[in-house]
Design a protein around this motif. Structure first.
Motif, PDB file in Angstrom:
ATOM      1  N   GLU A 104      -4.951   2.025   6.238  1.00  0.00           N
ATOM      2  CA  GLU A 104      -3.837   1.221   5.746  1.00  0.00           C
ATOM      3  C   GLU A 104      -2.612   2.113   5.220  1.00  0.00           C
ATOM      4  OE1 GLU A 104      -2.731  -2.012   2.115  1.00  0.00           O
ATOM      5  OE2 GLU A 104      -4.601  -0.885   2.160  1.00  0.00           O
ATOM      6  N   ILE A 105      -2.870   3.329   4.859  1.00  0.00           N
ATOM      7  CA  ILE A 105      -1.834   4.298   4.424  1.00  0.00           C
ATOM      8  C   ILE A 105      -1.230   4.887   5.804  1.00  0.00           C
ATOM      9  CG2 ILE A 105      -1.433   6.758   3.740  1.00  0.00           C
ATOM     10  CD1 ILE A 105      -3.427   6.295   1.585  1.00  0.00           C
ATOM     11  N   GLU A 106      -2.004   5.004   6.732  1.00  0.00           N
ATOM     12  CA  GLU A 106      -1.391   5.353   8.041  1.00  0.00           C
ATOM     13  C   GLU A 106      -0.636   4.350   8.978  1.00  0.00           C
ATOM     14  OE1 GLU A 106      -4.810   6.676  10.178  1.00  0.00           O
ATOM     15  OE2 GLU A 106      -4.694   8.776   9.418  1.00  0.00           O
ATOM     16  N   LYS A 107      -1.094   3.093   8.772  1.00  0.00           N
ATOM     17  CA  LYS A 107      -0.248   1.925   9.083  1.00  0.00           C
ATOM     18  C   LYS A 107       1.038   1.750   8.404  1.00  0.00           C
ATOM     19  CE  LYS A 107      -4.159  -0.844  10.956  1.00  0.00           C
ATOM     20  NZ  LYS A 107      -4.980  -2.154  10.300  1.00  0.00           N
ATOM     21  N   VAL A 108       1.098   2.026   7.307  1.00  0.00           N
ATOM     22  CA  VAL A 108       2.307   1.899   6.451  1.00  0.00           C
ATOM     23  C   VAL A 108       3.280   3.116   6.677  1.00  0.00           C
ATOM     24  CG1 VAL A 108       3.327   2.203   4.152  1.00  0.00           C
ATOM     25  CG2 VAL A 108       1.320   0.598   4.530  1.00  0.00           C
ATOM     26  N   VAL A 109       2.792   4.294   7.028  1.00  0.00           N
ATOM     27  CA  VAL A 109       3.604   5.505   7.384  1.00  0.00           C
ATOM     28  C   VAL A 109       4.485   5.017   8.723  1.00  0.00           C
ATOM     29  CG1 VAL A 109       3.550   8.069   8.094  1.00  0.00           C
ATOM     30  CG2 VAL A 109       2.254   6.932   6.076  1.00  0.00           C
ATOM     31  N   VAL A 110       3.354   4.575   9.714  1.00  0.00           N
ATOM     32  CA  VAL A 110       3.931   4.410  10.983  1.00  0.00           C
ATOM     33  C   VAL A 110       4.921   3.224  11.013  1.00  0.00           C
ATOM     34  CG1 VAL A 110       3.256   3.383  13.484  1.00  0.00           C
ATOM     35  CG2 VAL A 110       1.797   5.070  12.242  1.00  0.00           C
ATOM     36  N   ALA A 111       5.002   2.345  10.054  1.00  0.00           N
ATOM     37  CA  ALA A 111       5.861   1.449   9.970  1.00  0.00           C
ATOM     38  C   ALA A 111       6.806   1.682   9.230  1.00  0.00           C
ATOM     39  CB  ALA A 111       5.235   0.003   9.145  1.00  0.00           C
ATOM     40  N   GLY A 112       7.003   2.671   8.584  1.00  0.00           N
ATOM     41  CA  GLY A 112       8.322   3.327   7.846  1.00  0.00           C
ATOM     42  C   GLY A 112       8.377   2.676   6.387  1.00  0.00           C
ATOM     43  N   ASP A 113       7.428   2.141   6.070  1.00  0.00           N
ATOM     44  CA  ASP A 113       7.593   0.931   4.961  1.00  0.00           C
ATOM     45  C   ASP A 113       7.380   2.233   3.489  1.00  0.00           C
ATOM     46  OD1 ASP A 113       7.377  -0.797   2.674  1.00  0.00           O
ATOM     47  OD2 ASP A 113       6.483  -2.006   3.672  1.00  0.00           O
ATOM     48  N   ILE A 114       8.460   2.929   3.039  1.00  0.00           N
ATOM     49  CA  ILE A 114       8.286   3.720   2.145  1.00  0.00           C
ATOM     50  C   ILE A 114       7.842   3.229   0.745  1.00  0.00           C
ATOM     51  CG2 ILE A 114      10.798   3.897   1.340  1.00  0.00           C
ATOM     52  CD1 ILE A 114      10.139   6.908   1.121  1.00  0.00           C
ATOM     53  N   ASN A 115       8.227   2.018   0.411  1.00  0.00           N
ATOM     54  CA  ASN A 115       8.156   1.369  -0.670  1.00  0.00           C
ATOM     55  C   ASN A 115       6.556   0.959  -0.838  1.00  0.00           C
ATOM     56  OD1 ASN A 115      10.494   1.563  -2.079  1.00  0.00           O
ATOM     57  ND2 ASN A 115      11.320  -0.260  -0.563  1.00  0.00           N
ATOM     58  N   LYS A 116       6.016   0.411   0.457  1.00  0.00           N
ATOM     59  CA  LYS A 116       4.473   0.162   0.311  1.00  0.00           C
ATOM     60  C   LYS A 116       3.915   1.457   0.220  1.00  0.00           C
ATOM     61  CE  LYS A 116       0.924  -2.299   1.138  1.00  0.00           C
ATOM     62  NZ  LYS A 116       0.477  -3.381   0.298  1.00  0.00           N
ATOM     63  N   LEU A 117       4.163   2.417   0.670  1.00  0.00           N
ATOM     64  CA  LEU A 117       3.639   3.655   0.819  1.00  0.00           C
ATOM     65  C   LEU A 117       3.424   4.144  -0.774  1.00  0.00           C
ATOM     66  CD1 LEU A 117       2.194   6.070   2.109  1.00  0.00           C
ATOM     67  CD2 LEU A 117       4.325   7.056   2.563  1.00  0.00           C
ATOM     68  N   LYS A 118       4.680   4.148  -1.291  1.00  0.00           N
ATOM     69  CA  LYS A 118       4.559   4.589  -2.777  1.00  0.00           C
ATOM     70  C   LYS A 118       3.562   3.824  -3.665  1.00  0.00           C
ATOM     71  CE  LYS A 118       9.414   6.160  -2.868  1.00  0.00           C
ATOM     72  NZ  LYS A 118      10.597   5.888  -3.566  1.00  0.00           N
ATOM     73  N   SER A 119       3.298   2.525  -3.348  1.00  0.00           N
ATOM     74  CA  SER A 119       2.567   1.569  -4.166  1.00  0.00           C
ATOM     75  C   SER A 119       1.052   1.977  -3.977  1.00  0.00           C
ATOM     76  CB  SER A 119       2.828   0.022  -3.659  1.00  0.00           C
ATOM     77  OG  SER A 119       2.412  -0.186  -2.237  1.00  0.00           O
ATOM     78  N   LEU A 120       0.886   2.506  -2.532  1.00  0.00           N
ATOM     79  CA  LEU A 120      -0.546   2.776  -2.170  1.00  0.00           C
ATOM     80  C   LEU A 120      -0.928   4.053  -2.901  1.00  0.00           C
ATOM     81  CD1 LEU A 120      -0.889   1.918   1.526  1.00  0.00           C
ATOM     82  CD2 LEU A 120      -1.791   0.573  -0.438  1.00  0.00           C
ATOM     83  N   LEU A 121       0.014   4.957  -3.118  1.00  0.00           N
ATOM     84  CA  LEU A 121      -0.156   6.414  -3.584  1.00  0.00           C
ATOM     85  C   LEU A 121      -0.111   6.272  -5.198  1.00  0.00           C
ATOM     86  CD1 LEU A 121       1.825   8.478  -1.170  1.00  0.00           C
ATOM     87  CD2 LEU A 121      -0.504   8.037  -1.081  1.00  0.00           C
ATOM     88  N   LYS A 122       0.181   4.993  -5.811  1.00  0.00           N
ATOM     89  CA  LYS A 122       0.100   5.123  -7.227  1.00  0.00           C
ATOM     90  C   LYS A 122      -1.291   5.244  -7.867  1.00  0.00           C
ATOM     91  CE  LYS A 122       4.347   2.598  -7.974  1.00  0.00           C
ATOM     92  NZ  LYS A 122       4.908   1.324  -8.814  1.00  0.00           N
TER      93      LYS A 122
END
Length: 316
Positions: free
Chosen positions: A298-316
């Motif tokens: 999921e993290i890798e997919k969000v990174v590829v999509a460039g969704d930084i807000n989603k990435l931040k939420s996954l890393l909280k």
């Protein structure tokens, strides 16, 4: 001569000497019967104790991201050799890939401890806790020693894609998510050859440039980091006790991390060169723990999509 006394002594010797001899023989036999098992028990007990001391701790080293210089497995082995002298238990460190580790664990081949990079998946069900014994860090590099990094962009930057780490996540946080990604050595050569002004790399690239003997500038990236080397106990019982002892001994040896070009998590002062800039940093977002396969995907997919807000939420 007192013949009466002489014959009396001779009489009693003839009468009681056989009994005395028999008693002595019985006593000797009894002593042997007691001594032999005791000696055997002592030897066996000593051998058992020795066997108990000769436990060989099996430790896996998984290099899921590039180090600084040298080998983390060799460093762990050197610490293990000193630990052996302290407690008498051998330490055998094996360098193993993440894929091989997952296969072995699935097949029931489980070591006593695993040293692994943060973000690795497939080991989370075998461990209950972890400790970080060293880290790396992302940075921008330029062979223009006067560069101030104010013009960093996706067009003039190349990304060292690393191994199993999330270099593109660091790029996304720094606003260069669309920059070209190259394998580690190719990215470094592209910078040296002037194809790009900047390289988004790690501590490993600092040592590459130092080895090349060129002047360069460094700007640490504090927005994100996942370059953490953790270690966890996977054994139980006495082996777990010894493995935990090894980890504590390892954590007391982190003032030697400059030997392998890595950074102490809680202290500074290991370096007096460009690496000093990577010491003592805190990070806005980080991934410093093992994850599940689904979480990693999921993290890798969000990174590829460039969704930084989603990435931040996954890393909280």
């Amino acid at each position: 001569m007192n013949f009466q006394a002489y014959f009396a002594v001779k009489y009693y010797m003839r009468k009681y000497l056989p009994k005395i001899k028999t008693g002595i023989c019985l006593a000797l036999c009894l002593g042997i019967c007691i001594a032999v098992p005791c000696i055997a028990f002592t030897k066996n007990n000593s051998r058992a104790a020795s066997s108990g001391e000769e436990i060989v701790l099996r430790i896996w080293q998984i290099d899921s991201f590039e180090g600084g210089r040298g080998s983390r497995a060799d460093f762990l082995q050197s610490v293990g050799n000193r630990y052996q002298e302290k407690v008498g238990s051998y330490v055998a460190v094996t360098s193993i890939s993440a894929d091989a580790a997952r296969v072995n664990l699935t097949n029931g081949n489980i070591p006593d401890a695993i040293s692994y990079g943060a973000g690795i998946y497939g080991i989370e069900s075998y461990i209950s806790s972890y400790k970080t014994w060293c880290r790396g860090g992302y940075c921008f590099l330029s062979v223009d020693a006067s560069a101030d990094f104010s013009d960093v962009s996706s067009d003039n930057t190349v990304i060292n894609e690393g191994k199993d780490n999330l270099a593109q996540a660091a790029a996304l946080f720094c606003g260069v998510g669309d920059a070209k990604t190259e394998k580690s050595t190719r990215a470094y050569v592209s910078l040296i050859n002037g194809e790009y002004k900047y390289l988004l790399g790690t501590q490993r690239d600092i040592f590459r440039l130092k080895t090349r003997g060129v002047s360069f500038a460094v700007k640490p990236i504090t927005e994100f980091n996942d370059l953490y080397q953790n270690i966890s106990v996977t054994a139980s019982g006495e082996r777990a006790r010894l493995a935990n002892g090894f980890i504590e001994y390892l954590l007391s040896s982190t003032d030697e991390l400059n030997k392998i070009g890595m950074i102490n998590l809680n202290a500074t002062g290991l370096y007096d060169d460009e690496m000093r800039q990577l010491e003592g940093l805190s990070f806005e977002y980080k991934l410093n723990y093992p994850v599940s396969s689904n979480a990693k995907n999921e993290i890798e997919k969000v990174v590829v999509a460039g969704d930084i807000n989603k990435l931040k939420s996954l890393l909280k």
